[in-house]
Write a protein that holds these residues in place. Structure first.
Motif, PDB file in Angstrom:
ATOM      1  N   GLY A   1     -15.473 -72.748  12.009  1.00 15.33           N
ATOM      2  CA  GLY A   1     -14.818 -72.787  13.509  1.00 15.33           C
ATOM      3  C   GLY A   1     -14.307 -71.318  12.685  1.00 15.33           C
ATOM      4  N   GLU A   2     -14.894 -70.892  12.034  1.00 14.61           N
ATOM      5  CA  GLU A   2     -14.256 -69.326  11.225  1.00 14.61           C
ATOM      6  C   GLU A   2     -15.384 -68.423  11.496  1.00 14.61           C
ATOM      7  N   ASP A   3     -14.884 -66.991  11.371  1.00 16.69           N
ATOM      8  CA  ASP A   3     -15.582 -65.826  10.622  1.00 16.69           C
ATOM      9  C   ASP A   3     -15.787 -66.044   9.257  1.00 16.69           C
ATOM     10  N   LEU A   4     -16.936 -66.492   8.153  1.00 11.90           N
ATOM     11  CA  LEU A   4     -17.010 -66.829   6.666  1.00 11.90           C
ATOM     12  C   LEU A   4     -17.523 -65.358   5.903  1.00 11.90           C
ATOM     13  N   ASP A   5     -16.966 -64.840   4.640  1.00  9.18           N
ATOM     14  CA  ASP A   5     -17.502 -63.179   3.868  1.00  9.18           C
ATOM     15  C   ASP A   5     -18.173 -64.164   3.277  1.00  9.18           C
ATOM     16  N   ILE A   6     -19.039 -64.654   3.967  1.00 12.59           N
ATOM     17  CA  ILE A   6     -20.019 -65.180   1.707  1.00 12.59           C
ATOM     18  C   ILE A   6     -21.210 -64.004   1.595  1.00 12.59           C
ATOM     19  N   THR A   7     -21.463 -64.307   0.144  1.00 14.14           N
ATOM     20  CA  THR A   7     -22.461 -63.891  -0.606  1.00 14.14           C
ATOM     21  C   THR A   7     -23.671 -64.454  -0.626  1.00 14.14           C
ATOM     22  N   PRO A   8     -24.352 -64.118  -1.360  1.00 15.97           N
ATOM     23  CA  PRO A   8     -25.608 -64.824  -2.195  1.00 15.97           C
ATOM     24  C   PRO A   8     -24.582 -66.353  -3.524  1.00 15.97           C
ATOM     25  N   GLU A   9     -23.325 -65.001  -4.029  1.00 14.28           N
ATOM     26  CA  GLU A   9     -22.715 -65.850  -5.024  1.00 14.28           C
ATOM     27  C   GLU A   9     -21.975 -67.175  -4.774  1.00 14.28           C
ATOM     28  N   THR A  10     -21.417 -66.913  -3.654  1.00 17.30           N
ATOM     29  CA  THR A  10     -20.173 -68.186  -2.652  1.00 17.30           C
ATOM     30  C   THR A  10     -20.796 -69.018  -2.788  1.00 17.30           C
ATOM     31  N   THR A  11     -20.298 -69.800  -3.803  1.00 20.93           N
ATOM     32  CA  THR A  11     -20.292 -71.690  -3.567  1.00 20.93           C
ATOM     33  C   THR A  11     -19.966 -72.102  -2.415  1.00 20.93           C
ATOM     34  N   PHE A  12     -20.621 -73.492  -2.206  1.00 19.98           N
ATOM     35  CA  PHE A  12     -20.249 -74.095  -0.830  1.00 19.98           C
ATOM     36  C   PHE A  12     -19.009 -75.045  -1.449  1.00 19.98           C
ATOM     37  N   ASP A  13     -18.766 -74.950  -2.701  1.00 21.71           N
ATOM     38  CA  ASP A  13     -16.916 -75.469  -3.126  1.00 21.71           C
ATOM     39  C   ASP A  13     -15.671 -73.969  -2.545  1.00 21.71           C
ATOM     40  N   GLU A  14     -16.089 -73.491  -2.626  1.00 19.82           N
ATOM     41  CA  GLU A  14     -15.875 -72.247  -2.107  1.00 19.82           C
ATOM     42  C   GLU A  14     -14.920 -71.924  -0.906  1.00 19.82           C
ATOM     43  N   LEU A  15     -16.177 -72.399  -0.016  1.00 20.27           N
ATOM     44  CA  LEU A  15     -16.148 -72.988   2.173  1.00 20.27           C
ATOM     45  C   LEU A  15     -15.430 -73.791   2.670  1.00 20.27           C
ATOM     46  N   ASP A  16     -15.488 -74.739   1.235  1.00 29.34           N
ATOM     47  CA  ASP A  16     -14.633 -76.368   1.355  1.00 29.34           C
ATOM     48  C   ASP A  16     -15.531 -76.888   2.328  1.00 29.34           C
ATOM     49  N   PHE A  17     -16.409 -77.208   2.647  1.00 31.45           N
ATOM     50  CA  PHE A  17     -17.104 -78.134   2.821  1.00 31.45           C
ATOM     51  C   PHE A  17     -17.344 -79.280   2.708  1.00 31.45           C
ATOM     52  N   ASP A  18     -17.364 -80.352   3.655  1.00 36.17           N
ATOM     53  CA  ASP A  18     -17.485 -81.556   2.696  1.00 36.17           C
ATOM     54  C   ASP A  18     -18.417 -82.222   3.054  1.00 36.17           C
ATOM     55  N   SER A  19     -18.684 -83.597   2.605  1.00 33.50           N
ATOM     56  CA  SER A  19     -20.013 -83.935   2.751  1.00 33.50           C
ATOM     57  C   SER A  19     -21.020 -83.765   4.082  1.00 33.50           C
ATOM     58  N   LEU A  20     -19.769 -84.716   5.054  1.00 32.37           N
ATOM     59  CA  LEU A  20     -21.054 -84.388   6.154  1.00 32.37           C
ATOM     60  C   LEU A  20     -20.662 -83.037   7.601  1.00 32.37           C
ATOM     61  N   ASP A  21     -19.378 -81.975   7.003  1.00 34.84           N
ATOM     62  CA  ASP A  21     -20.315 -80.448   6.919  1.00 34.84           C
ATOM     63  C   ASP A  21     -21.798 -80.297   6.217  1.00 34.84           C
ATOM     64  N   LYS A  22     -22.147 -80.606   5.325  1.00 30.77           N
ATOM     65  CA  LYS A  22     -23.109 -80.127   4.671  1.00 30.77           C
ATOM     66  C   LYS A  22     -24.384 -80.581   5.308  1.00 30.77           C
ATOM     67  N   VAL A  23     -24.351 -81.799   5.836  1.00 30.22           N
ATOM     68  CA  VAL A  23     -25.287 -82.918   6.962  1.00 30.22           C
ATOM     69  C   VAL A  23     -25.548 -82.028   8.212  1.00 30.22           C
TER      70      VAL A  23
END
Length: 75
Positions: A16-38
């Protein structure tokens, strides 16, 4: 469209926001929970017409990009 850019769109839409990601960005840094990942996996599978499977142990965006590219190449 490059896989990383398309993935950035999917991740940003899910968050729900514009994310600045790189190949090194971790999913922990993005704070996605398990439902988000699904939800993300379902959106990726639909966008690329691929199947990523259920047991992906990926920690970075770059690993997911590689997995998507591999699945597309083997389609």
């Amino acid at each position: 469209m490059e896989t990383l850019e398309k993935l950035k769109e999917i991740l940003s839409e899910c968050k729900g926001e514009d994310l600045d990601i790189t190949p090194e960005t971790t999913f922990d840094e993005l704070d996605f929970d398990s439902l988000d990942k699904v939800d993300i996996v379902m959106q990726i599978e639909e966008a690329y017409d691929i199947s990523l499977g259920d047991n992906m142990q990926l920690s970075t965006v770059g690993e997911l990009v590689a997995k998507i590219d591999e699945a597309v190449a083997n389609k």
